[in-house]
Design a protein around this motif. Structure first.
Motif, PDB file in Angstrom:
ATOM      1  N   MET B   1       0.845  -1.207   0.000  1.00 56.38           N
ATOM      2  CA  MET B   1       0.000   0.000   0.000  1.00 56.38           C
ATOM      3  C   MET B   1       0.875   1.248   0.000  1.00 56.38           C
ATOM      4  O   MET B   1       1.878   1.299   0.690  1.00 56.38           O
ATOM      5  CB  MET B   1      -0.872   0.020   1.261  1.00 56.38           C
ATOM      6  CG  MET B   1      -2.342  -0.208   0.947  1.00 56.38           C
ATOM      7  SD  MET B   1      -3.364   1.222   1.314  1.00 56.38           S
ATOM      8  CE  MET B   1      -3.575   1.056   3.090  1.00 56.38           C
ATOM      9  N   ALA B   2       0.515   2.218  -0.764  1.00 49.97           N
ATOM     10  CA  ALA B   2       1.316   3.431  -0.857  1.00 49.97           C
ATOM     11  C   ALA B   2       1.245   4.224   0.442  1.00 49.97           C
ATOM     12  O   ALA B   2       0.191   4.411   1.009  1.00 49.97           O
ATOM     13  CB  ALA B   2       0.815   4.265  -2.020  1.00 49.97           C
ATOM     14  N   ALA B   3       2.361   4.748   0.894  1.00 50.61           N
ATOM     15  CA  ALA B   3       2.428   5.351   2.219  1.00 50.61           C
ATOM     16  C   ALA B   3       1.817   6.741   2.305  1.00 50.61           C
ATOM     17  O   ALA B   3       1.219   7.075   3.320  1.00 50.61           O
ATOM     18  CB  ALA B   3       3.861   5.384   2.688  1.00 50.61           C
ATOM     19  N   GLU B   5      -0.719   7.842   0.657  1.00 53.95           N
ATOM     20  CA  GLU B   5      -2.176   7.626   0.673  1.00 53.95           C
ATOM     21  C   GLU B   5      -2.640   7.144   2.031  1.00 53.95           C
ATOM     22  O   GLU B   5      -3.716   7.508   2.499  1.00 53.95           O
ATOM     23  CB  GLU B   5      -2.577   6.606  -0.410  1.00 53.95           C
ATOM     24  CG  GLU B   5      -2.778   7.232  -1.774  1.00 53.95           C
ATOM     25  CD  GLU B   5      -1.473   7.489  -2.503  1.00 53.95           C
ATOM     26  OE1 GLU B   5      -1.512   8.136  -3.554  1.00 53.95           O
ATOM     27  OE2 GLU B   5      -0.405   7.046  -2.019  1.00 53.95           O
TER      28      GLU B   5
END
Lengths: 264, 126
Positions: B1-3, B5
């Motif tokens: 998961m993108a940090a 975001e």
């Protein structure tokens, strides 16, 4: 920019993955139609931004490249995933801004996903909007582009009571040697070329850096005395502008009045 | 998961939160946005916020030390809601700030400030 934008739009529709080459000027890397990275001959690379600024050591950078998408947290210097995303975006927008005026026909080669593809990306509409906005921002700071690629020459004497500088402007003045251009300083300091260019335009506007001499027949923009760069009315690029009167500085006028009175 | 975001999602979890953006205010660039409508809204907000922050930074009256101190936080409260701007400390030449729009009725300013400060601290690890 229009040609580039059209190519990017088409590649976005096709959800293409690969590299869009710009004839020796640089390249944009796409994954599933979005732009994940861009490199330009004219801007500091992601490595420059991370290493030259002191954020990562050369060894840290090697680890990051070797590890790829999953390795960010394991890198010496503990670059968090979020931080890498921020550097990635900032480097991307910087490169794209200076690639936008390129007149070469873009050439796409489908290929592997770039190692930065797992982190973040930007879509073509965003990039185009941002390039336009940045052009306006530069013009508002100081209408002439002559200082952008000329050696940054801090003035030797100031005729100001006090100055307001951003951290970056101060850094540029401290590292200027009268020969390095904003672009060279950017690479050396690990800063974005756009950030440095904007900062230098502000320095020229505030009379802290020498404005390069224009060619014959081109009018010099009028300086605004006092303070940090202000938003001026937008000037269309290219055409020499008629000089506008600068705003009066009441403090300076008051001082002048006192001085004249003493002379009587 | 993108940090990034994740951080914005955490910001939107704050009671009363309506929109969150991560902005480079040196340049006026929205790096990420959540909760709002279209990207261009975030872009206009980013420009306005950047002007405000740059003006605040350039005003000696808003500094608390003779040699000038760094801006940490700016809160603007209106009758309909609050705007919290939390400046991140990172070694980037970008000047980053987290912007949160908070609803007046459902939001608690003290709680939001506390939570947003934690999120900002977690983002600025470097």
């Amino acid at each position: 920019m229009r040609r580039l934008r059209e190519h990017l739009r088409r590649l976005a529709d096709e959800r293409a993955t690969g590299t869009l080459h710009l004839d020796g000027q640089g390249a944009l890397y796409l994954a599933d139609g979005a732009v994940v990275h861009a490199e330009s001959r004219h801007t500091p690379s992601l490595r420059d931004l991370l290493v030259n600024s002191g954020r990562l050591s050369e060894h840290g950078w090697e680890c990051l490249r070797a590890g790829g998408a999953s390795a960010a947290l394991a890198v010496p210097g503990r670059l968090s995933r979020a931080e890498l995303q921020m550097y990635q975006l900032i480097a991307l927008f910087d490169a794209v801004y200076f690639l936008a005026p390129c007149r070469a026909e873009p050439r796409f080669t489908a290929g592997e996903r770039h190692w930065l593809a797992g982190f973040t990306a930007a879509d073509p509409a965003t990039l185009a909007h941002e390039v336009r906005r940045r052009r306006a921002l530069l013009g508002a700071a100081w209408p002439s582009p002559l200082a952008d690629d000329a050696p940054l020459e801090p003035v030797r004497r100031l005729h100001r009571q006090r100055v307001v500088l951003t951290g970056l402007q101060a850094e540029l003045l401290l590292n200027a040697d009268g020969r390095k251009t904003p672009s060279e300083l950017a690479r050396e300091l690990g800063r974005t070329r756009f950030g440095c260019t904007l900062a230098v335009r502000g320095l020229v506007a505030s009379a802290l850096a020498r404005a390069p001499e224009p060619e014959e027949g081109v009018r010099m923009p009028r300086r605004h005395p006092g303070g940090a760069p202000r938003r001026a009315l937008p000037v269309t690029s290219g055409a020499p502008s008629r000089p506008r009167w600068a705003e009066a500085d009441p403090g300076l006028l008051a001082l002048l009045q006192d001085a004249l009175r003493e002379l009587e | 998961m993108a940090a990034i975001e994740e951080s914005l999602a955490a910001a939107l979890d704050i009671p009363g939160a309506q929109a969150a953006t991560l902005v480079d205010f040196a340049v006026g660039l929205p790096l990420a946005a959540a909760g709002g409508d279209r990207f261009t809204d975030a872009a206009e907000d980013a420009e306005g916020l950047s002007e405000l922050l740059r003006t605040a930074l350039a005003s000696p009256v808003l500094s608390c030390a003779a040699t000038g101190d760094d801006l940490e936080e700016l809160t603007v409260s209106g009758t309909a809601g609050h705007h919290l701007l939390m400046v991140l400390t990172t070694p980037l030449d970008a000047r980053l700030c987290l912007h949160l729009r908070l609803d007046r009725e459902r939001g608690n300013l003290a709680l939001a400030r506390h939570r947003l400060r934690e999120i900002a601290r977690a983002l600025a690890v470097g």
